[in-house]
Design an enzyme around this catalytic site. Structure first.
Site, PDB file in Angstrom:
ATOM      1  N   TYR A   1       3.416  -7.902 -12.163  1.00  0.00           N
ATOM      2  CA  TYR A   1       2.060  -8.445 -12.314  1.00  0.00           C
ATOM      3  C   TYR A   1       1.829  -9.532 -11.276  1.00  0.00           C
ATOM      4  CZ  TYR A   1       4.222 -12.495 -14.597  1.00  0.00           C
ATOM      5  OH  TYR A   1       4.989 -13.599 -14.865  1.00  0.00           O
ATOM      6  N   CYS A   2       0.558  -9.825 -11.038  1.00  0.00           N
ATOM      7  CA  CYS A   2       0.195 -10.944 -10.168  1.00  0.00           C
ATOM      8  C   CYS A   2      -1.147 -11.497 -10.673  1.00  0.00           C
ATOM      9  CB  CYS A   2       0.108 -10.510  -8.703  1.00  0.00           C
ATOM     10  SG  CYS A   2      -1.127  -9.245  -8.372  1.00  0.00           S
TER      11      CYS A   2
END
Ligand SMILES: [Zn+2]
Ligand SMILES: [Zn+2]
Length: 354
Positions: free
Chosen positions: A198-199
């Site tokens: 994720y970011c």
């Protein structure tokens, strides 16, 4: 200005209606192979200029990344045009909740080498061969799976103030660095583990997931729309929130609080605190975490040396800086030996030895 906000169709319709003759600010990105970026750029410009679109759009042979505004009344025509382009059909448009009619003053569509600077020179992999996109609900299930390795694709100063429970948070200054570290640490597990990443808004994982698939990882997943979209879905669908602390954002707000947990410390005294600041000495400008007490004692500075410089009259400071170039480069963001309480991050090796 918020750069990423996915709204439901209903919320979007409400915003457009409320905007009336006003402008909407929105952003989107897509990795896709564009054979002739210049020609594609010219086509976009011709159509969008007529629709009174303003903004900054980057086009590259690897895709498109745009932030723009347009009159609300032209939104449907704009959307119809996007739908005529294969890889932009039904693209997720992130409409900013806080609208600002002055957000962009010109239409700039630029051809670039990359749509996001990523430091990668590997042109052998297909950026459109991405991982599996998952929404918040599926993501929550996946990260409970014991065969999952959950990796934060952001930099150390971002994950330090907030990350998902049990996430690996590589101690890196750049996106490029984290790719090698993750690949190396997981080289034994390319096939038997789920690599879930994720970011902030999803764009870094678009590239990273394609990269890891290219490197032989079999089960690659990414959080659709990043932490921002996750948070929105958690609220809307009443899901359990598994994100701890603050989401670092690259605008004036610095961060959005997602949960009440404070997972970081003041870098000067070690007390729990999770708000970044920049050192008041302009020649330093170090990004670090400073609690209100230290802020007062240290006069908004990261060190006594900076404090002394910062007390000098501005003209004298300028003379001191002369010929030193941009001394900001001396410090990496959020790192300096004189700040003893910077938190250690959790690397993948810790994950396997837990
Ligand atoms: Zn402190
Ligand atoms: Zn400083």
């Amino acid at each position: 200005m918020q750069l990423y906000n996915k709204l439901s169709a209903k919320e979007r319709a409400e915003l457009i209606e409320k905007a009336g003759k006003d402008r909407l600010t929105l952003s989107f990105y897509q990795y896709a192979k564009i054979e002739n970026p210049q020609e594609f750029r010219d086509q976009l410009f011709l159509v969008w200029d007529k629709l009174d679109v303003l903004g900054r759009i980057y086009v590259a042979s690897e895709g498109i990344n745009g932030q723009l505004s347009l009159p609300a009344e032209n939104f449907e025509a704009f959307k119809t045009h996007l739908d005529t382009i294969d890889f932009l059909k039904d693209i997720r448009l992130n409409i900013a909740v806080e609208q600002d009619n002055m957000s962009f003053l010109k239409l700039k569509v630029k051809v670039r080498k990359k749509i996001v600077a990523d430091g990668l020179n590997d042109h052998t992999f297909d950026v459109t061969n991405k991982g599996i996109h998952v929404g918040a609900d599926k993501f929550n299930q996946l990260i409970e799976d014991e065969n999952t390795v959950l990796v934060d694709m952001r930099n150390h100063y971002e994950s330090e103030i907030g990350h998902f429970k049990n996430a690996v948070t590589p101690d890196v200054d750049t996106f490029r660095e984290s790719l090698d570290i993750i690949e190396d640490d997981l080289k034994e597990h390319k096939e038997d583990k789920n690599l879930v990443m994720y970011c902030t808004g999803g764009i870094r994982c678009e590239k990273a997931s394609a990269y890891f698939k290219h490197k032989g990882f079999k089960n690659v997943y990414q959080l659709e729309g990043g932490i921002i979209e996750y948070t929105r879905q958690v609220k809307e669908e009443n899901l359990e929130n598994k994100f701890l602390g603050q989401n670092f954002v690259f605008d004036d707000r610095r961060a959005e609080r997602i949960s009440e947990d404070v997972i970081a410390n003041c870098h000067q005294c070690g007390e729990p605190f999770d708000v970044h600041t920049n050192c008041a000495n302009e020649a330093c400008h170090l990004l670090f975490i400073q609690c209100p007490k230290c802020k007062e004692e240290m006069e908004n500075c990261c060190s006594t040396a900076c404090m002394e410089i910062n007390r000098l009259p501005y003209e004298e400071q300028k003379v001191l800086r002369k010929g030193q170039g941009n001394s900001n480069d001396i410090f990496k963001k959020g790192r300096a030996d004189h700040l003893p309480h910077k938190k250690d991050l959790r690397n993948i090796n810790d994950f396997f030895t837990k």
